[in-house]
Write a protein that holds these residues in place. Structure first.
Motif, PDB file in Angstrom:
ATOM      1  N   MET A 116      -8.502   6.692  -4.812  1.00 30.42           N
ATOM      2  CA  MET A 116      -7.136   7.217  -4.843  1.00 30.42           C
ATOM      3  C   MET A 116      -6.535   7.237  -3.433  1.00 30.42           C
ATOM      4  O   MET A 116      -5.370   6.928  -3.230  1.00 30.42           O
ATOM      5  CB  MET A 116      -7.090   8.634  -5.438  1.00 30.42           C
ATOM      6  N   TYR A 117      -7.368   7.592  -2.458  1.00 33.79           N
ATOM      7  CA  TYR A 117      -6.866   7.623  -1.088  1.00 33.79           C
ATOM      8  C   TYR A 117      -6.568   6.217  -0.564  1.00 33.79           C
ATOM      9  O   TYR A 117      -5.678   6.027   0.247  1.00 33.79           O
ATOM     10  CB  TYR A 117      -7.859   8.361  -0.173  1.00 33.79           C
ATOM     11  N   ASP A 118      -7.310   5.229  -1.056  1.00 30.70           N
ATOM     12  CA  ASP A 118      -7.001   3.837  -0.705  1.00 30.70           C
ATOM     13  C   ASP A 118      -5.663   3.432  -1.297  1.00 30.70           C
ATOM     14  O   ASP A 118      -4.853   2.752  -0.677  1.00 30.70           O
ATOM     15  CB  ASP A 118      -8.062   2.888  -1.290  1.00 30.70           C
ATOM     16  N   LEU A 119      -5.469   3.855  -2.545  1.00 26.49           N
ATOM     17  CA  LEU A 119      -4.268   3.482  -3.283  1.00 26.49           C
ATOM     18  C   LEU A 119      -3.039   4.224  -2.737  1.00 26.49           C
ATOM     19  O   LEU A 119      -1.926   3.683  -2.740  1.00 26.49           O
ATOM     20  CB  LEU A 119      -4.499   3.833  -4.760  1.00 26.49           C
ATOM     21  N   PHE A 120      -3.245   5.448  -2.279  1.00 25.51           N
ATOM     22  CA  PHE A 120      -2.124   6.275  -1.809  1.00 25.51           C
ATOM     23  C   PHE A 120      -2.402   6.798  -0.398  1.00 25.51           C
ATOM     24  O   PHE A 120      -2.807   7.949  -0.224  1.00 25.51           O
ATOM     25  CB  PHE A 120      -1.921   7.472  -2.752  1.00 25.51           C
ATOM     26  N   PRO A 121      -2.166   5.969   0.619  1.00 25.84           N
ATOM     27  CA  PRO A 121      -2.456   6.374   1.997  1.00 25.84           C
ATOM     28  C   PRO A 121      -1.697   7.636   2.422  1.00 25.84           C
ATOM     29  O   PRO A 121      -2.212   8.428   3.220  1.00 25.84           O
ATOM     30  CB  PRO A 121      -1.994   5.166   2.834  1.00 25.84           C
ATOM     31  N   ASN A 122      -0.512   7.840   1.869  1.00 22.58           N
ATOM     32  CA  ASN A 122       0.251   9.053   2.195  1.00 22.58           C
ATOM     33  C   ASN A 122      -0.479  10.321   1.785  1.00 22.58           C
ATOM     34  O   ASN A 122      -0.340  11.362   2.422  1.00 22.58           O
ATOM     35  CB  ASN A 122       1.602   9.055   1.472  1.00 22.58           C
ATOM     36  N   LEU A 123      -1.217  10.217   0.700  1.00 19.92           N
ATOM     37  CA  LEU A 123      -1.983  11.375   0.232  1.00 19.92           C
ATOM     38  C   LEU A 123      -3.248  11.533   1.067  1.00 19.92           C
ATOM     39  O   LEU A 123      -3.672  12.645   1.370  1.00 19.92           O
ATOM     40  CB  LEU A 123      -2.348  11.217  -1.245  1.00 19.92           C
ATOM     41  N   ALA A 124      -3.832  10.408   1.440  1.00 17.54           N
ATOM     42  CA  ALA A 124      -5.075  10.438   2.219  1.00 17.54           C
ATOM     43  C   ALA A 124      -4.866  11.147   3.554  1.00 17.54           C
ATOM     44  O   ALA A 124      -5.645  12.019   3.940  1.00 17.54           O
ATOM     45  CB  ALA A 124      -5.568   9.012   2.458  1.00 17.54           C
ATOM     46  N   ARG A 125      -3.767  10.788   4.217  1.00 16.26           N
ATOM     47  CA  ARG A 125      -3.489  11.369   5.536  1.00 16.26           C
ATOM     48  C   ARG A 125      -3.368  12.880   5.481  1.00 16.26           C
ATOM     49  O   ARG A 125      -3.670  13.566   6.441  1.00 16.26           O
ATOM     50  CB  ARG A 125      -2.169  10.796   6.070  1.00 16.26           C
ATOM     51  N   ARG A 126      -2.855  13.369   4.347  1.00 13.12           N
ATOM     52  CA  ARG A 126      -2.567  14.805   4.287  1.00 13.12           C
ATOM     53  C   ARG A 126      -3.416  15.522   3.248  1.00 13.12           C
ATOM     54  O   ARG A 126      -2.999  16.517   2.669  1.00 13.12           O
ATOM     55  CB  ARG A 126      -1.082  14.976   4.020  1.00 13.12           C
ATOM     56  N   ARG A 127      -4.601  15.010   3.043  1.00 15.15           N
ATOM     57  CA  ARG A 127      -5.425  15.525   1.935  1.00 15.15           C
ATOM     58  C   ARG A 127      -5.697  17.023   2.021  1.00 15.15           C
ATOM     59  O   ARG A 127      -5.874  17.663   1.004  1.00 15.15           O
ATOM     60  CB  ARG A 127      -6.738  14.750   1.837  1.00 15.15           C
ATOM     61  N   HIS A 128      -5.733  17.561   3.269  1.00 15.83           N
ATOM     62  CA  HIS A 128      -6.050  18.991   3.383  1.00 15.83           C
ATOM     63  C   HIS A 128      -4.810  19.865   3.563  1.00 15.83           C
ATOM     64  O   HIS A 128      -4.918  21.060   3.820  1.00 15.83           O
ATOM     65  CB  HIS A 128      -7.053  19.205   4.514  1.00 15.83           C
ATOM     66  N   GLU A 129      -3.643  19.224   3.409  1.00 18.70           N
ATOM     67  CA  GLU A 129      -2.410  20.025   3.468  1.00 18.70           C
ATOM     68  C   GLU A 129      -2.011  20.451   2.065  1.00 18.70           C
ATOM     69  O   GLU A 129      -2.480  19.900   1.071  1.00 18.70           O
ATOM     70  CB  GLU A 129      -1.297  19.191   4.117  1.00 18.70           C
ATOM     71  N   LEU A 130      -1.103  21.425   2.009  1.00 23.95           N
ATOM     72  CA  LEU A 130      -0.697  21.956   0.705  1.00 23.95           C
ATOM     73  C   LEU A 130       0.233  20.980  -0.015  1.00 23.95           C
ATOM     74  O   LEU A 130       0.960  20.211   0.620  1.00 23.95           O
ATOM     75  CB  LEU A 130       0.015  23.298   0.878  1.00 23.95           C
ATOM     76  N   GLY A 131       0.193  21.049  -1.332  1.00 21.52           N
ATOM     77  CA  GLY A 131       1.063  20.216  -2.153  1.00 21.52           C
ATOM     78  C   GLY A 131       2.527  20.368  -1.794  1.00 21.52           C
ATOM     79  O   GLY A 131       3.324  19.436  -1.935  1.00 21.52           O
ATOM     80  N   SER A 132       2.879  21.541  -1.277  1.00 21.25           N
ATOM     81  CA  SER A 132       4.285  21.824  -0.965  1.00 21.25           C
ATOM     82  C   SER A 132       4.833  20.982   0.188  1.00 21.25           C
ATOM     83  O   SER A 132       6.042  20.916   0.365  1.00 21.25           O
ATOM     84  CB  SER A 132       4.447  23.306  -0.640  1.00 21.25           C
ATOM     85  N   VAL A 133       3.966  20.340   0.962  1.00 24.79           N
ATOM     86  CA  VAL A 133       4.481  19.525   2.081  1.00 24.79           C
ATOM     87  C   VAL A 133       5.010  18.166   1.599  1.00 24.79           C
ATOM     88  O   VAL A 133       5.679  17.458   2.345  1.00 24.79           O
ATOM     89  CB  VAL A 133       3.417  19.273   3.199  1.00 24.79           C
ATOM     90  N   LEU A 134       4.720  17.813   0.380  1.00 27.25           N
ATOM     91  CA  LEU A 134       5.075  16.477  -0.096  1.00 27.25           C
ATOM     92  C   LEU A 134       6.530  16.389  -0.557  1.00 27.25           C
ATOM     93  O   LEU A 134       7.082  17.351  -1.088  1.00 27.25           O
ATOM     94  CB  LEU A 134       4.166  16.078  -1.261  1.00 27.25           C
ATOM     95  N   SER A 135       7.114  15.213  -0.383  1.00 28.94           N
ATOM     96  CA  SER A 135       8.448  14.944  -0.916  1.00 28.94           C
ATOM     97  C   SER A 135       8.332  14.752  -2.429  1.00 28.94           C
ATOM     98  O   SER A 135       7.222  14.625  -2.971  1.00 28.94           O
ATOM     99  CB  SER A 135       9.015  13.679  -0.279  1.00 28.94           C
TER     100      SER A 135
END
Ligand SMILES: Nc1ncnc2c1ncn2[C@@H]1O[C@H](COP(=O)(O)OP(=O)(O)OP(=O)(O)O)[C@@H](O)[C@H]1O
Ligand SMILES: [Mg+2]
Length: 243
Positions: A116-135
């Motif tokens: 999944m992190y390969d498929l979604f690099p944006n998620l990989a970079r911020r894996r330990h941040e809260l869901g609320s940081v995402l657009s």
């Protein structure tokens, strides 16, 4: 057939949200469910997932699953990307992803997470941040990735492109296409009629809970029937088709 829905009915008190709907989804295909607001699209997907009570029968890979709990349906290979994404904003991105695999007992979860992190690099970079940081668009990607963590063979997607920028809309549809090419069957509810008809092979139009029209998308795109079935006429769909 991967999925066979027969005479499905969903009611909320006196409201008959889905009325006698039957459909058959072939394995490795994309099917689009279209319809105006309140037509019953979400109720249909929720009934297939087992999160809404329904009448009628549902067969998945030949097994009758209509009485199964939603958890059991997930284990059998059905996953839902819900309307409005339903990301848990107070959990980290990784915790959200792991929620999608909470029922799995196999050893593949860690490697699927990496995939999944390969498929979604944006998620990989911020894996330990809260869901609320995402657009909004990134949250939609997370909702899709979370569903994929269940390793489904049938993915139910409820308006994945709603409210997203054109760039994200294109990204979502590219993703749908490539997941399908990898063998995933997708039942796609969409307001973006034009994109949905391009992606899918088969289209279903719900109107006031009933199946008003069902055809190959190639045929649907050419005919006037779609406009008629959708809202009983009107320009809204014409605009959507030619946007
Ligand atoms: N929990 C509920 N309680 C009562 N009525 C409901 C409930 N959920 C949906 N409905 C009603 O059932 C009908 C179908 O709703 P549903 O959400 O399935 O439609 P939809 O096609 O997904 O609409 P939208 O495009 O707005 O997402 C509507 O008339 C709606 O008001
Ligand atoms: Mg809906």
């Amino acid at each position: 057939m991967l999925l066979e829905v027969r005479n499905l009915g969903v009611s909320y008190g006196n409201v008959l949200a889905v009325n006698d709907v039957s459909l058959q989804i072939e394995g490795c295909s994309i099917a689009a469910v279209l319809g105006a607001n309140g037509a019953g699209k979400t109720s249909l997907l929720n009934a297939i997932m087992g999160v809404t009570r329904a009448q009628g029968t549902i067969h998945f890979e030949g097994q009758m699953i209509s009485r199964w709990s939603s958890a059991r349906r997930v284990s059998a290979g059905i996953a839902l990307v819900p309307e409005g994404r339903r990301i848990l904003l107070s959990l980290t991105i990784e915790e959200n992803l792991l929620m999608g695999a909470y029922q799995r007992r196999d050893r593949g979860v860690t490697s699927d997470l990496a995939e999944m992190y390969d498929l979604f690099p944006n998620l990989a970079r911020r894996r330990h941040e809260l869901g609320s940081v995402l657009s909004g668009g990134e949250q939609q990607m997370l909702a899709i990735a979370r569903a994929l963590m269940a390793r489904p063979r049938l993915l139910l997607m409820d308006e994945p492109s709603l409210g997203l920028s054109p760039l994200f809309v294109r990204e979502i549809f590219n993703l749908i296409q490539s997941l399908n090419e990898a063998g995933l069957t997708i039942l796609l509810v969409e307001q973006n009629t034009r994109m949905a008809l391009q992606a899918a092979q088969r289209g279903y139009v719900l109107r006031l809970g009933r199946l008003a029209l069902e055809a190959d998308t190639e045929e649907l795109t050419k005919s006037d029937d779609l406009t008629k079935a959708y809202l009983g006429g009107g320009v809204a769909v014409n605009n959507a088709l030619h946007a």
